[in-house]
Design a protein around this motif. Structure first.
Motif, PDB file in Angstrom:
ATOM      1  N   ASP A  48    -105.078 -85.085  89.033  1.00  9.70           N
ATOM      2  CA  ASP A  48    -104.803 -85.725  90.118  1.00  9.70           C
ATOM      3  C   ASP A  48    -105.075 -87.232  89.823  1.00  9.70           C
ATOM      4  OD1 ASP A  48    -103.504 -83.571  91.019  1.00  9.70           O
ATOM      5  OD2 ASP A  48    -105.158 -83.209  92.465  1.00  9.70           O
ATOM      6  N   TYR A  49    -106.191 -87.457  89.400  1.00  4.40           N
ATOM      7  CA  TYR A  49    -107.027 -88.862  89.165  1.00  4.40           C
ATOM      8  C   TYR A  49    -106.133 -89.642  88.295  1.00  4.40           C
ATOM      9  CZ  TYR A  49    -110.136 -92.311  88.493  1.00  4.40           C
ATOM     10  OH  TYR A  49    -111.116 -93.622  88.482  1.00  4.40           O
ATOM     11  N   VAL A  50    -105.545 -89.117  87.314  1.00  4.91           N
ATOM     12  CA  VAL A  50    -104.732 -89.832  86.646  1.00  4.91           C
ATOM     13  C   VAL A  50    -103.410 -90.202  87.313  1.00  4.91           C
ATOM     14  CG1 VAL A  50    -103.119 -89.941  84.446  1.00  4.91           C
ATOM     15  CG2 VAL A  50    -105.562 -88.775  84.268  1.00  4.91           C
ATOM     16  N   ASP A  51    -102.704 -89.051  87.895  1.00  4.52           N
ATOM     17  CA  ASP A  51    -101.617 -89.216  88.703  1.00  4.52           C
ATOM     18  C   ASP A  51    -101.683 -90.353  89.767  1.00  4.52           C
ATOM     19  OD1 ASP A  51    -100.076 -87.729  87.385  1.00  4.52           O
ATOM     20  OD2 ASP A  51    -100.225 -86.101  88.838  1.00  4.52           O
ATOM     21  N   GLU A  52    -102.787 -90.389  90.441  1.00  4.67           N
ATOM     22  CA  GLU A  52    -103.043 -91.243  91.356  1.00  4.67           C
ATOM     23  C   GLU A  52    -103.787 -92.899  90.875  1.00  4.67           C
ATOM     24  OE1 GLU A  52    -105.814 -89.254  93.936  1.00  4.67           O
ATOM     25  OE2 GLU A  52    -104.364 -87.567  94.173  1.00  4.67           O
ATOM     26  N   ASN A  53    -104.392 -92.942  89.900  1.00  9.05           N
ATOM     27  CA  ASN A  53    -104.873 -94.200  89.468  1.00  9.05           C
ATOM     28  C   ASN A  53    -104.232 -94.946  88.570  1.00  9.05           C
ATOM     29  OD1 ASN A  53    -107.545 -94.187  91.164  1.00  9.05           O
ATOM     30  ND2 ASN A  53    -107.268 -92.190  90.494  1.00  9.05           N
ATOM     31  N   PHE A  54    -103.155 -94.480  87.717  1.00 10.31           N
ATOM     32  CA  PHE A  54    -102.480 -94.963  86.682  1.00 10.31           C
ATOM     33  C   PHE A  54    -101.160 -95.052  86.815  1.00 10.31           C
ATOM     34  CE2 PHE A  54    -106.499 -93.198  85.329  1.00 10.31           C
ATOM     35  CZ  PHE A  54    -107.148 -94.310  84.706  1.00 10.31           C
ATOM     36  N   ASP A  55    -100.341 -96.154  86.796  1.00 11.17           N
ATOM     37  CA  ASP A  55     -98.843 -96.154  86.945  1.00 11.17           C
ATOM     38  C   ASP A  55     -98.101 -96.219  85.748  1.00 11.17           C
ATOM     39  OD1 ASP A  55     -99.682 -98.739  86.361  1.00 11.17           O
ATOM     40  OD2 ASP A  55     -98.925 -99.631  88.137  1.00 11.17           O
ATOM     41  N   HIS A  56     -98.826 -95.664  84.553  1.00 10.62           N
ATOM     42  CA  HIS A  56     -97.994 -95.821  83.319  1.00 10.62           C
ATOM     43  C   HIS A  56     -97.049 -94.644  83.450  1.00 10.62           C
ATOM     44  CE1 HIS A  56    -100.680 -98.685  81.206  1.00 10.62           C
ATOM     45  NE2 HIS A  56    -101.663 -97.780  81.787  1.00 10.62           N
ATOM     46  N   GLU A  57     -95.994 -94.877  82.705  1.00 10.48           N
ATOM     47  CA  GLU A  57     -94.972 -94.041  82.474  1.00 10.48           C
ATOM     48  C   GLU A  57     -95.233 -93.405  81.186  1.00 10.48           C
ATOM     49  OE1 GLU A  57     -92.144 -92.743  84.212  1.00 10.48           O
ATOM     50  OE2 GLU A  57     -93.145 -93.910  86.030  1.00 10.48           O
ATOM     51  N   PHE A  58     -95.651 -92.189  81.133  1.00 11.62           N
ATOM     52  CA  PHE A  58     -96.026 -91.557  79.776  1.00 11.62           C
ATOM     53  C   PHE A  58     -94.747 -90.854  79.198  1.00 11.62           C
ATOM     54  CE2 PHE A  58     -99.969 -91.664  81.973  1.00 11.62           C
ATOM     55  CZ  PHE A  58    -100.653 -92.429  81.243  1.00 11.62           C
ATOM     56  N   ASP A  59     -94.467 -91.178  78.133  1.00 12.69           N
ATOM     57  CA  ASP A  59     -93.099 -90.875  77.572  1.00 12.69           C
ATOM     58  C   ASP A  59     -93.252 -89.216  76.880  1.00 12.69           C
ATOM     59  OD1 ASP A  59     -90.457 -90.644  76.953  1.00 12.69           O
ATOM     60  OD2 ASP A  59     -90.890 -92.090  75.019  1.00 12.69           O
ATOM     61  N   TYR A  60     -93.910 -88.571  77.395  1.00 14.61           N
ATOM     62  CA  TYR A  60     -94.183 -87.177  76.736  1.00 14.61           C
ATOM     63  C   TYR A  60     -93.697 -86.025  77.724  1.00 14.61           C
ATOM     64  CZ  TYR A  60     -97.582 -89.608  74.135  1.00 14.61           C
ATOM     65  OH  TYR A  60     -98.260 -90.514  73.319  1.00 14.61           O
ATOM     66  N   ASP A  61     -93.024 -85.094  77.112  1.00 12.71           N
ATOM     67  CA  ASP A  61     -92.583 -84.059  78.001  1.00 12.71           C
ATOM     68  C   ASP A  61     -92.927 -82.734  77.160  1.00 12.71           C
ATOM     69  OD1 ASP A  61     -91.425 -82.316  79.926  1.00 12.71           O
ATOM     70  OD2 ASP A  61     -89.164 -83.029  79.229  1.00 12.71           O
ATOM     71  N   LEU A  62     -94.068 -81.846  77.489  1.00 17.23           N
ATOM     72  CA  LEU A  62     -94.327 -80.949  76.711  1.00 17.23           C
ATOM     73  C   LEU A  62     -93.346 -79.691  77.516  1.00 17.23           C
ATOM     74  CD1 LEU A  62     -96.157 -82.475  75.215  1.00 17.23           C
ATOM     75  CD2 LEU A  62     -97.981 -80.897  75.722  1.00 17.23           C
ATOM     76  N   GLU A  63     -92.025 -79.312  77.098  1.00 14.34           N
ATOM     77  CA  GLU A  63     -91.259 -78.372  77.160  1.00 14.34           C
ATOM     78  C   GLU A  63     -92.008 -77.154  77.127  1.00 14.34           C
ATOM     79  OE1 GLU A  63     -87.126 -76.809  75.066  1.00 14.34           O
ATOM     80  OE2 GLU A  63     -87.917 -78.746  74.733  1.00 14.34           O
ATOM     81  N   THR A  64     -91.611 -76.128  78.035  1.00 16.84           N
ATOM     82  CA  THR A  64     -92.160 -74.879  77.649  1.00 16.84           C
ATOM     83  C   THR A  64     -91.185 -74.022  77.439  1.00 16.84           C
ATOM     84  OG1 THR A  64     -92.017 -74.272  79.947  1.00 16.84           O
ATOM     85  CG2 THR A  64     -94.228 -75.092  79.175  1.00 16.84           C
ATOM     86  N   THR A  65     -91.518 -72.737  76.631  1.00 18.61           N
ATOM     87  CA  THR A  65     -90.387 -71.740  76.408  1.00 18.61           C
ATOM     88  C   THR A  65     -90.869 -70.047  76.845  1.00 18.61           C
ATOM     89  OG1 THR A  65     -91.108 -70.855  74.299  1.00 18.61           O
ATOM     90  CG2 THR A  65     -90.099 -73.243  74.265  1.00 18.61           C
ATOM     91  N   ASP A  66     -90.004 -69.388  76.748  1.00 22.11           N
ATOM     92  CA  ASP A  66     -90.314 -67.973  77.142  1.00 22.11           C
ATOM     93  C   ASP A  66     -91.057 -67.086  75.831  1.00 22.11           C
ATOM     94  OD1 ASP A  66     -89.531 -68.409  79.746  1.00 22.11           O
ATOM     95  OD2 ASP A  66     -87.431 -67.562  79.403  1.00 22.11           O
TER      96      ASP A  66
END
Lengths: 585, 288
Positions: free
Chosen positions: A177-195
Motif C-alpha cells: 500500500d505504501y508504494v501504491d499510495e506514495n509513488f506514481d510511477h507506472e511499473f512495466d512489470y506484470d508477473l502473470e500467474t499460472t495453474d
C-alpha cells in the motif's frame, strides 16, 4: 518488457536475507511461475555482504543473468555490489530512515523507492518484519498479487503461531500500500500467474531426497560448506524410514562410519566438499579394494586448500577421477541440473551396489545452493528402481563357497562382480581388507592372485561400460560443426546461451555430460567437429584434458602390476609381442 | 546365536605370523573365548581391526570382519553396529592405532558409547615397523627413533577414557588367560562401549614391558574386596596411580545407555524396499 523478472534482496549476513528471498521464491513458485535462485554469500555468520537473487519467468529458467529489475537494498554496499546488474529503470527499494541508508544516492536513471520499512513493520507488530514489508513493496512494483505471499508466509511462520503469520501478512500489505499510495510511477512489470504446480528445491536437497528414495538408511558426515545442506536435509527425515544420520568428529570418521554401515549391508552415503575429500581419500582406496558399495558426494567449492569456501568451482575433478594412491576402479557421476541431482543419486546407489565400488557424485556449489522449480513429476518415485546386485542369502550362499565351506567374497568372475553376503547370513563370514587378497578376502602377496584381483576389479568397469546406458544430454543444432561440451551445473547457462548465440546467427551443438568416469566415448564426435569447446568452472580445463586424452592418437601399452619390477628379458619379450598387436582403446 | 558355539569356531585356518611368544596370541584367544561364552557365533559377529600386528587379528579369527586403515577401526565398528544393532561388534587395535593416529576417534568413540567392545593390544612399542616408540612407551625408553627415549610422558589411555565419559574401563594381561577372557566377556556384556586395554607383550622389540615385568607388578582389582568399580573417584585414583599396573574392571557406569538405544536404532538397515518408499512423494510435496 522482458520475459523474465529479476529480483534480489541484499544486506548483511544476519539480516534475514536468505529467509526473505526464500519466501518470495516460494510465493512465485506457488503462483505457477518458474524460479531460479542464486546466492552471493561470504564465509561469515554476521556482517559482510550477502544477497539472495530470484529470476522468474513463466517459462523454465535455468541460469542467472546480468540484469536486476528490482533490488531491495538493506545496505549501501548492496547497491555497489550490484551496480553492474542494475540498469536504466531498475527499481531500488530502500529504507531512507535507516541510519546507514540516510542520504544514499540512487544511481542515475534508476528508480529509488524510499519506503520506511522499519517504521511500517513496527506499526504492524515488530521491526523484525521489515523485510516482509519490503517484499510487499516489491509485489507492488512487480504487479504480483500479494495473496501469493500468504501461503509462503504461513509456511515460514506457521510454527510460531497464527498471530505472527497474520502480522506478517499485514506487514506485506502495508508495504504494498505504501508504494501504491506514495509513488506514481507506472511499473512495466506484470508477473502473470499460472495453474502449474511446481516444487522449489536446491541440489543438496535433491541429493538427500534421492538418497532416501534409493533406500539410503545410513549417513555419516561432517559439516562443511556447501555440502552441509545434504546432512541437514536428511536429519529428521531419514529416521522416518528407519535410517540414521551421524555427525562424525571429522571427515576421516565420517567415511569410516559410512564404510561400516555399508559393510553391515545398509545403503550408506557421506557428503563433503574438496578439503573433506582429501581427508577421505585414504579410506576411499580401502573401500575400492574391499569392494564396498558407497556413495561419496563432493559438493565442490573453490580450492585448493581452504580456497574460497562460499564460491563456485569445479576443480576437484582430477581428485575424483585420479585421487588416491595406487589404481582404483571407481565411478564418477556429475548431475547437470538440480533435478538430475535426484536421479543421479539414485543411479549412484545402484551402480555402487551392482558393481561393489565407491561412487563419487560430483555436485558443485552453484547447483547445491541454487533453488529451481520443477514439475513434481520430475521426481517420479514410482520410477525409482533399486538393484542391490549380487547379494546371496542363506539358500544361495552354497554356490559361492569353496570345498571347505568358506565364502568367496572376492570370487574371480567373468563380469568382475563377486557375491555379497550381509553379516548375519549363515556361512557368509569373511574378511574384508585393503590388503591385496585372495578369493576369500585373505591377504596374499601371490603375484598371480594379485594380477587376477586387479583385473577382476577393473573388469567391473568394463562390465558397467557394456551394461549401463552411458548417455549424455544434447541440445542445440545436432548438425553444427561447433561443438560445445560441458559437465555439471553449466548446463542451464549453456542452454540459455544457445538462444543468445542463435540470435547472433551462430549455431552450436551442445553436449552436457553427466558421466565423468566411465563416460560415453566422444572421440568420433570430437574428431568430426570443426571447433570443440569444453566449458567448465576451473582454471586448467580438467575435463578438457580428459577429452583431449581420449581423442589422442592411441599408443600401445605394456603394463605390469604384480608387485615385481620389470626385468629386461621379460620386457623385450613383451615389447616384441606388443609390436604385432592391433591397437585397442 | 547358538549355545553350542565353541571358541575354536572363531578360529580361522590361517596360521598367525606373529612372533613366537607374542602376547597377541593370548589376547586373541581370550577374545574368542569371551565371544563364545557370551553366546555369539561367527555369523552374527563383526570384528574390525586396524593396522599393525594387532590388525592381523581379523585374518586369524573367523567372523564377518573388516581390516581398516590405520587408526580408523573404531568409526567402522560404530557404523556396523548402528546399521545393524543385532550384530556383536568387536574392535581390536594396537596402542599406536588407538592412542596415536586414532586418538581422536578413541575419545569420540568413548563419548558416543556405541554398544561394542574395544580391545587394545598394548605392547608399548611399534612392532610391525620394527621397534619405534609408541604413545604408551615409557619416557626414557630407547628405540631406533628415540635413542634417548621419547622424552615425553606416555599417554594414559584409561585417563583419556575416563575424562571422555567412558562407561566401562578395564585392563587385562594377555598371559593371564582366564582373567583376560573373563574381563573381555564383561566388556561384551556391558551395555555400551566396553574398553579393555590389554598388556600384550612384544617379545622382539620391548625388553622392558615384559611378561616378567607384568607378572611382578600387576595388581588385580578383583582381589581387593573393598574396591567398588562403580565409584568414579576410586577409579580415578587407580587410573592416575603411576606406581602400579592394574588388572580388572576399573570403572563401570551401570546407568550407561548405549548410543543405539538413545537414538532408537533397532532395525537392520540392510533391509530396504525394492523401490522408493510408498509415501516418498511426500518428500517431493514438502517443496511446494
Amino acid at each position: 518488457m522482458p520475459a523474465d523478472f529479476n529480483w534480489a534482496i541484499g544486506g548483511e549476513a544476519g539480516d534475514g536475507i536468505d529467509s526473505t528471498g526464500k519466501i518470495f521464491a516460494q510465493a512465485l513458485s506457488r503462483a505457477g511461475r518458474h524460479v531460479f535462485t542464486s546466492k552471493d554469500f561470504a564465509s561469515r555468520i554476521r556482517g559482510g555482504y550477502t544477497a539472495y537473487k530470484v529470476r522468474t519467468s513463466v517459462d523454465q529458467v535455468q541460469s542467472v543473468v546480468d540484469r536486476l529489475d528490482v533490488l531491495i537494498a538493506l545496505t549501501p554496499r548492496t547497491i555497489e555490489e550490484n551496480l553492474d546488474e542494475l540498469q536504466e529503470g531498475s527499481v531500488i527499494v530502500y529504507d531512507g530512515e535507516r541510519t546507514t541508508m540516510q542520504g544514499v544516492e540512487i544511481p542515475e536513471g534508476m528508480i529509488g523507492l524510499d519506503v520506511p520499512l522499519q517504521s511500517i513493520a513496527e506499526e504492524k507488530g515488530g521491526a523484525i518484519m521489515r523485510n516482509v514489508v519490503a517484499l510487499g513493496a516489491a509485489c507492488a512494483v512487480a504487479n504480483f498479487p500479494i495473496e501469493h505471499l500468504d501461503s509462503s508466509l504461513e509456511k515460514r511462520f506457521g510454527g510460531k503461531g497464527q498471530a505472527i503469520v497474520d502480522n506478517n501478512r499485514k506487514a506485506a500489505r502495508a508495504g504494498r500500500d505504501y508504494v501504491d499510495e506514495n509513488f506514481d510511477h507506472e511499473f512495466d512489470y506484470d508477473l502473470e500467474t499460472t495453474d502449474n504446480d511446481y516444487v522449489l528445491l536446491n541440489g543438496d536437497e535433491a541429493i538427500g531426497m534421492g538418497a532416501i528414495a534409493a533406500g539410503c538408511r545410513f549417513y555419516a558426515g561432517y559439516p562443511i560448506t556447501p555440502a552441509t545442506d545434504v546432512m541437514e536435509y536428511l536429519t529428521g527425515r531419514i529416521e522416518q524410514y528407519g535410517g540414521h544420520v551421524v555427525q562424525a568428529e571429522d571427515e576421516l570418521a565420517a567415511i569410516n562410519l559410512a564404510l561400516g554401515g555399508a559393510r553391515a549391508g545398509a545403503r550408506a552415503m557421506t557428503a563433503t566438499s574438496g578439503p573433506g575429500i582429501d581427508l577421505m581419500t585414504e579410506t576411499f582406496g580401502l573401500i575400492a579394494t574391499s569392494e564396498t558399495p558407497l556413495v561419496i558426494v563432493d559438493v565442490m567449492r573453490s580450492g585448493p586448500s581452504t580456497g574460497m569456501p562460499t564460491k563456485q568451482e569445479q576443480g576437484d575433478l582430477n581428485q575424483m577421477v585420479y585421487g588416491g594412491h595406487g589404481e582404483i576402479p571407481r565411478f564418477t557421476l556429475a548431475p547437470t541440473t538440480v533435478a538430475e541431482c535426484f536421479h543421479k543419486t539414485v543411479e549412484a546407489f545402484n551402480l555402487a551396489e551392482k558393481y561393489q565400488t565407491p561412487v563419487y557424485l560430483a555436485a558443485d556449489l552453484a547447483m547445491a545452493v541454487t533453488e529451481q522449480t520443477f514439475a513434481p513429476e520430475e521426481f517420479d518415485m514410482d520410477a525409482v528402481e533399486i538393484d542391490r546386485g549380487k547379494v546371496v542369502d542363506d539358500d544361495t550362499i552354497g554356490e559361492w563357497t569353496n570345498e571347505k565351506g568358506q565364502f568367496k567374497a572376492h570370487a574371480l568372475t567373468d563380469d568382475g562382480v563377486s557375491p555379497r553376503s550381509f553379516p548375519g547370513t549363515a556361512g557368509g563370514a569373511h574378511m574384508s581388507t585393503g590388503l591385496e587378497h585372495d578369493e576369500l578376502g585373505r591377504r596374499t602377496e601371490d603375484t598371480d592372485m594379485r594380477v587376477e584381483q586387479v583385473d577382476k576389479r577393473n573388469r567391473k568397469v568394463e562390465t558397467a561400460q557394456e551394461r549401463e546406458p552411458w548417455e549424455y544430454r544434447e541440445f542445440g543444432d545436432a548438425d553444427s560443426g561447433n561443438l560445445v561440451i560441458s559437465w555439471g551445473s553449466n548446463e542451464g547457462a549453456m542452454v540459455e546461451a544457445i538462444e543468445f548465440l542463435e540470435e547472433e546467427g551462430i549455431d552450436v551443438r551442445f553436449i552436457s555430460m553427466p558421466y565423468i568416469f566411465p563416460r560415453p566415448d566422444l572421440t568420433e564426435t570430437i574428431n568430426d567437429a570443426d571447433d570443440v569447446i569444453v566449458v567448465e568452472c576451473n582454471n586448467t580445463g580438467q575435463f578438457a584434458d580428459i577429452l583431449e586424452h581420449d581423442a589422442l592418437t592411441r599408443v600401445k601399452r605394456v603394463n605390469k602390476y604384480n608387485g615385481v619390477r620389470f626385468k629386461a628379458d621379460e620386457l623385450a619379450e613383451e615389447i616384441k609381442e606388443t609390436l604385432s598387436q592391433e591397437i585397442t582403446a | 546365536m547358538s549355545s553350542d558355539v565353541r571358541f575354536t569356531d572363531f578360529k580361522s585356518d590361517k596360521q598367525p605370523t606373529w612372533c613366537p611368544g607374542c602376547g597377541d596370541f593370548g589376547t586373541m584367544n581370550g577374545m574368542m573365548k569371551a565371544l563364545a561364552n557370551t553366546g555369539n557365533d561367527p555369523d552374527n559377529t563383526f570384528v574390525v581391526a586396524g593396522i599393525g600386528c594387532s590388525g592381523k587379528i581379523g585374518t586369524y579369527m573367523h567372523s564377518y570382519a573388516m581390516h581398516g586403515v590405520h587408526g580408523r577401526a573404531l568409526p567402522v565398528g560404530a557404523g556396523v553396529k548402528m546399521a545393524n544393532p543385532d550384530l556383536e561388534v568387536m574392535v581390536a587395535g594396537g596402542d599406536g592405532d588407538g592412542y596415536s593416529i586414532g586418538a581422536g576417534h578413541f575419545v569420540h568413540a568413548v563419548r558416543r558409547n556405541v554398544d561394542m567392545t574395544y580391545v587394545v593390544m598394548d605392547n608399548r612399542i611399534y612392532g610391525l615397523t620394527k621397534g619405534q616408540a609408541s604413545p604408551t612407551s615409557r619416557e626414557d625408553f630407547e628405540t631406533s627413533t628415540t635413542p634417548e627415549g621419547p622424552k615425553q610422558p606416555p599417554v594414559n589411555p584409561m585417563a583419556l577414557a575416563l575424562a571422555a565419559g567412558a562407561t566401562f574401563i578395564a585392563q587385562s594381561f594377555s598371559s593371564d588367560a582366564m582373567r583376560h577372557a573373563e574381563i573381555v566377556q564383561e566388556a561384551i556384556e556391558h551395555d555400551g562401549f566396553g574398553f579393555v586395554n590389554v598388556f600384550s607383550p612384544c617379545v622382539t622389540f620391548n625388553d622392558v614391558d615384559t611378561y616378567d615385568y607384568f607378572r611382578d607388578n600387576l595388581v588385580d582389582l578383583a582381589e581387593d574386596d573393598d574396591y567398588d568399580r562403580h565409584d568414579y573417584n576410586a577409579a580415578k585414583d587407580r587410573i592416575l596411580d603411576a606406581s602400579k599396573e592394574y588388572q580388572g574392571v576399573i570403572y563401570q557406569n551401570e546407568n550407561s545407555v548405549p548410543y543405539e538405544k538413545q537414538h532408537g536404532l533397532t532395525e537392520n538397515m540392510a533391509e530396504i524396499p525394492d523401490g522408493a518408499p510408498d509415501d516418498a512423494m511426500d518428500l517431493v510435496r514438502e517443496f511446494y
